[in-house]
Design an enzyme around this catalytic site. Structure first.
Site, PDB file in Angstrom:
ATOM      1  N   CYS A  42       0.830  -1.214   0.000  1.00 44.26           N
ATOM      2  CA  CYS A  42       0.000   0.000   0.000  1.00 44.26           C
ATOM      3  C   CYS A  42       0.866   1.266   0.000  1.00 44.26           C
ATOM      4  O   CYS A  42       1.749   1.412   0.839  1.00 44.26           O
ATOM      5  CB  CYS A  42      -0.877  -0.038   1.251  1.00 44.26           C
ATOM      6  SG  CYS A  42      -1.645   1.514   1.653  1.00 44.26           S
TER       7      CYS A  42
HETATM    8  N1  MHO Z   1      -6.292  -0.740   3.677  1.00 42.08           N
HETATM    9  C1  MHO Z   1      -6.495   0.332   2.788  1.00 42.08           C
HETATM   10  C2  MHO Z   1      -5.603   0.183   1.617  1.00 42.08           C
HETATM   11  C3  MHO Z   1      -5.498   1.435   0.903  1.00 42.08           C
HETATM   12  S1  MHO Z   1      -4.425   1.406  -0.260  1.00 42.08           S
HETATM   13  C4  MHO Z   1      -4.020   2.807  -0.796  1.00 42.08           C
HETATM   14  C5  MHO Z   1      -7.977   0.375   2.391  1.00 42.08           C
HETATM   15  O1  MHO Z   1      -8.677  -0.500   2.770  1.00 42.08           O
HETATM   16  O2  MHO Z   1      -8.448   1.303   1.749  1.00 42.08           O
HETATM   17  O3  MHO Z   1      -4.270   0.340  -1.057  1.00 42.08           O
END
Ligand code: MHO
Length: 238
Positions: A42
């Site tokens: 991420c």
């Molecule tokens: N855990 C985050 C990931 C965001 S990412 C920028 C979400 O659930 O949005 O991939």
């Protein structure tokens, strides 16, 4: 004035939003830079990590490594969440950036393409350094999945992903004069730095050393210092 980017996104050409008080904010650093592009899960975390790293001038997050034209977060295709870094090679080396890369994600994790571990090299020197560092990792652990591939195209992620942690503090965004749609969200040195400090990266000593250069008012400095102290050492989260 507006114009439209190659993927149909609206770009604001009118860049700086100046008031007299904001004229001294350290958005620009006039130094020569090189590029490093990495994918390590991420992209919010590495945006903060590298943003607060000495020698890093600018950061942006986006999608890279795939074939799909104009990927978006909701339609990422075969691309990977990636971070694109402008760094000052007189202050930090590519090897040091890679040390942070290895130390701050799990390169053995088998995930979907969106979060896979990649090093995009920009020239032969980076390629060689990356290959050496990968060999070293493989000596240390089993099952490293990181791939080293040539940099091709980097698509900026949507604005709400840029400097994600800093954007959780609208009063700080306002204090540094970054309004919705501003290109400073991507280009500003100060925004990159503060995006790290608000989650404790860089640490309070480095913050105290350099905060005088940022051009911030006292109240804003105090607010950010409190956050650095609160979160220092907590590491990378997404
Ligand atoms: N855990 C985050 C990931 C965001 S990412 C920028 C979400 O659930 O949005 O991939």
């Amino acid at each position: 004035m507006l114009h439209i980017g190659r993927c149909g996104q609206v770009l604001f050409v009118c860049k700086h939003h100046f008031s007299q008080k904001m004229a001294n904010l350290l958005h620009d650093l006039n130094v020569n830079t090189k590029k490093a592009t990495l994918a390590m899960g991420c992209f919010w975390g590495p945006d903060s990590l590298y943003g607060a790293t000495k020698g890093v001038v600018r950061t942006r997050v986006g999608y890279s490594g795939g074939e799909k034209p104009c990927p978006t977060y909701r339609s990422i295709g075969d691309h990977t969440e990636s971070i694109d870094i402008d760094y000052n090679p007189d202050e930090i080396s590519y090897s040091e950036l890679l040390n942070l890369f290895w130390a701050n994600h799990d390169p053995t994790l088998k995930t979907k393409p969106q979060y896979t571990s990649l090093i995009f090299y920009h020239d032969n020197e980076q390629k060689q350094i990356a290959e050496e560092s990968l060999k070293e990792q493989e000596r240390l652990k089993e099952g490293v999945v990181t791939r080293i591939i040539p940099f091709k195209e980097f698509y900026n992620a949507e604005d709400y992903h840029q400097k994600y942690r800093l954007q959780q503090y609208p009063q700080l965004m306002e204090a540094i004069g970054i309004t919705k749609g501003s290109t400073l969200l991507i280009d500003s040195h100060l925004a990159a730095r503060l995006n790290g400090y608000v989650v404790g990266f860089g640490g309070v000593n480095q913050f105290n050393e350099e905060v005088g250069k940022f051009g911030l008012d006292e109240k804003t400095i105090e607010d950010i210092r409190d956050l650095v102290i609160k979160y220092e050492g907590m590491g990378l989260t997404c």
